[in-house]
Design a protein around this motif. Structure first.
Motif, short mmCIF file in Angstrom:
data_model
loop_
_atom_site.label_atom_id
_atom_site.label_comp_id
_atom_site.label_asym_id
_atom_site.label_seq_id
_atom_site.Cartn_x
_atom_site.Cartn_y
_atom_site.Cartn_z
N ALA A 1 0.61 -1.22 -0.10
CA ALA A 1 0.06 0.05 -0.11
C ALA A 1 0.90 1.34 -0.07
N LEU A 2 1.93 1.17 0.94
CA LEU A 2 2.86 2.27 1.10
C LEU A 2 3.53 2.74 -0.34
N SER A 3 4.15 1.43 -0.85
CA SER A 3 4.91 1.67 -1.95
C SER A 3 4.03 2.10 -3.40
N PHE A 4 3.13 1.81 -3.62
CA PHE A 4 2.15 1.92 -4.76
C PHE A 4 1.56 3.18 -4.49
N ALA A 5 1.16 3.65 -3.34
CA ALA A 5 0.33 5.05 -2.98
C ALA A 5 1.59 6.25 -3.20
N TRP A 6 2.74 5.85 -2.87
CA TRP A 6 3.98 6.68 -3.16
C TRP A 6 4.18 6.92 -4.63
#
Length: 533
Positions: free
Chosen positions: A225-230
């Protein structure tokens, strides 16, 4: 899967006897162990065959078993976990490749289809959970009891083929991520070997209990979630076009193949078997209708939240590639292998190079989906074949069934990016072929009163779920026909393909007619109409 029975523990904890008395239910696969003093919860691993106890403080004599207890946040927390493990299949490397290709080729126009395909996938998974909770057994075990031996072997073979195909995509996805993050130092085959070690990691993690294991998966999901939201924040896709893509259905002749791929990626055959087994980690008395309905409510909430999170991540990936590559010359050639490099060339370094953000997200997706695939393999093999092996040996056998072909694939197809893309197309076709052999048994079990009792699906819901199943089967049939017409050449190969297709269709019709539900009635009426009987 409810794992093969464990050896009985002769040291019985008095607290366990009290817990069993409160629930008036003892799983045939459970053995005695100590309960937690603070929250009355037995923290054991999925593969151990034991169950987490979710106890009420009230005596069973003072509570009407047909009444659903009031909602409790604490209870929801105790039931949370299986739905998130299930939802990882919505975001494995195969799905990521489908997302990025749909975004690059169709832009934002297929987001509406992604949303409704996810809703269909959630419906199927909730049925899987329903069967597991109500019967106390998972789908592979029920198939072994419901079908004749020859059909059980065929269903097991099809499920294993689907699992191997999915595992190849997942392991190679992890290997690609490892190659990216190591800056090419570790080749694809080395990444495959590293990823193959996850079965031994499982054996280690399972010693610490199911809640610890679920926490590890929570870390994987948070990382994705964090990676693709970034990435989404870095690339700044158009919010207006995103909303239009979600709310306005669009489909053209140029995007229909990718549209079919979007739907086909969401429902994976092994995941249908998996979720009916994962819910076995919570101990529910199937004789207490109120408790069963309570569990179904909590799993509905948890699964919906988990699938919403996964849909959002899929949305991020599709939007990023729609913003960056839709309408460009790279759109038709982009795939899982070169996606990171294309992102790096398009958006550059930044505070943290987008290539490595993509690599971290891909690694989390690959590792988590490979681990759930390990569980699915144990449940499928043990359930269909009634294997009674030690946990480490069962893990080793099920992982070897997928890892050995994957290593061969990594060595043979590592010659070019194009060869891996062709392989991925074949694997998608392979998995699409297997979908009827998980969906039809699931819907058959869910519709039978002798299996589900009062919790069998009603006529309206039965029509809905069979319509969804028919739609998915037709869509994957379209992919199969299109692929064979373009790839199968030569008289001999054509004859083999036709014979295999005929056998495939006959087996599907047998499964439908064996079900005894509405489709079986329709099938019998059509048959009698044309035969005159």
């Amino acid at each position: 899967m409810s794992a093969p029975p464990l050896e009985d523990d002769t040291n019985t904890d008095p607290k366990d006897e009290e817990a069993d008395h409160l629930l008036s239910f003892q799983s045939p696969f459970s053995s005695s162990s100590s309960s937690d003093d603070e929250d009355d919860e037995e923290d054991v691993a999925y593969g151990s065959g034991r169950k987490i106890l979710s106890l009420d403080v009230e005596s069973s004599d003072a509570v009407d078993d047909s009444v659903v207890p009031p909602f409790s946040w604490k209870k929801l927390w105790r039931f949370s976990g299986p739905g998130f493990l299930m939802s990882i299949a919505f975001l494995d490397p195969g799905n990521l490749e489908g997302d990025l290709q749909a975004g690059a080729i169709a832009g934002y126009s297929l987001l509406w289809l992604l949303m409704w395909a996810t809703v269909m996938g959630l419906l199927i998974q909730l049925l899987s959970a329903r069967v597991g909770v109500v019967t106390g057994r998972h789908l592979a075990e029920l198939c072994r009891e419901e079908y004749p031996y020859w059909a059980v072997l065929l269903l097991w073979f099809m499920a294993e083929l689907a699992l191997i195909g999915a595992d190849i995509q997942e392991v190679i996805g992890s290997a690609i991520a490892i190659k990216i993050l190591s800056r090419g130092v570790l080749p694809l085959w080395a990444g495959v070997l590293i990823t193959a070690s996850d079965c031994f990691i499982f054996l280690f993690l399972e010693n610490y209990g199911v809640r610890k294991l679920e926490a590890v998966f929570a870390v994987f999901i948070s990382t994705m979630a964090l990676s693709f939201a970034w990435m989404f924040a870095d690339t700044k896709p158009s919010g207006k076009e995103l909303l239009i893509g979600l709310l306005v259905p669009k489909l053209s002749s140029k995007t229909i193949q990718k549209a079919v791929g979007v739907v086909g990626c969401v429902i994976t055959p092994h995941n249908v078997f998996l979720y009916s087994a994962l819910v076995q980690s919570r101990k529910i008395d199937p004789n207490k209708k109120g408790r069963v309905q309570e569990a179904l409510h909590y799993y509905l909430i948890e699964s919906s939240i988990a699938v919403l999170v996964m849909f959002t991540i899929n949305l991020f990936v599709t939007s990023v590639f729609a913003k960056g590559f839709y309408g460009t010359k790279q759109a038709s050639s982009i795939g899982l292998v070169n996606a990171g490099q294309y992102l790096q060339e398009k958006y550059g370094g930044g505070l943290f190079p987008i290539l490595y953000i993509w690599g971290i997200g891909l690694l989390a997706a690959g590792q988590s989906s490979t681990m759930t695939g390990t569980y699915a393999g144990q449940f499928i093999m043990g359930g269909f074949l009634d294997l009674r092996l030690r946990k480490w040996l069962r893990s080793l056998i099920t992982r070897s069934c997928a890892i050995v072909p994957t290593i061969i694939v990594a060595l043979v197809f590592n010659r070019s990016e194009g060869s891996l893309d062709v392989l991925n197309e074949w694997l998608n076709v392979l998995q699409g072929l297997q979908i009827p052999f998980s969906l039809i048994p699931l819907l058959t079990m869910a519709s039978k009163e002798k299996i589900m009792g009062t919790f069998k699906v009603g006529p309206t819901m039965e029509r809905v779920v069979w319509s969804v199943a028919a739609l998915v089967i037709v869509i994957n049939g379209y992919v199969l026909l299109d692929f064979f017409f373009s790839e199968v050449k030569g008289l001999l190969l054509g004859f083999v393909a036709c014979a295999g297709t005929a056998a495939y269709v006959v087996f599907i019709l047998y499964l439908i007619s064996h079900g005894g539900g509405l489709p079986a009635i329709w099938f019998s009426q059509i048959l009698s109409k044309y035969t005159g009987n």
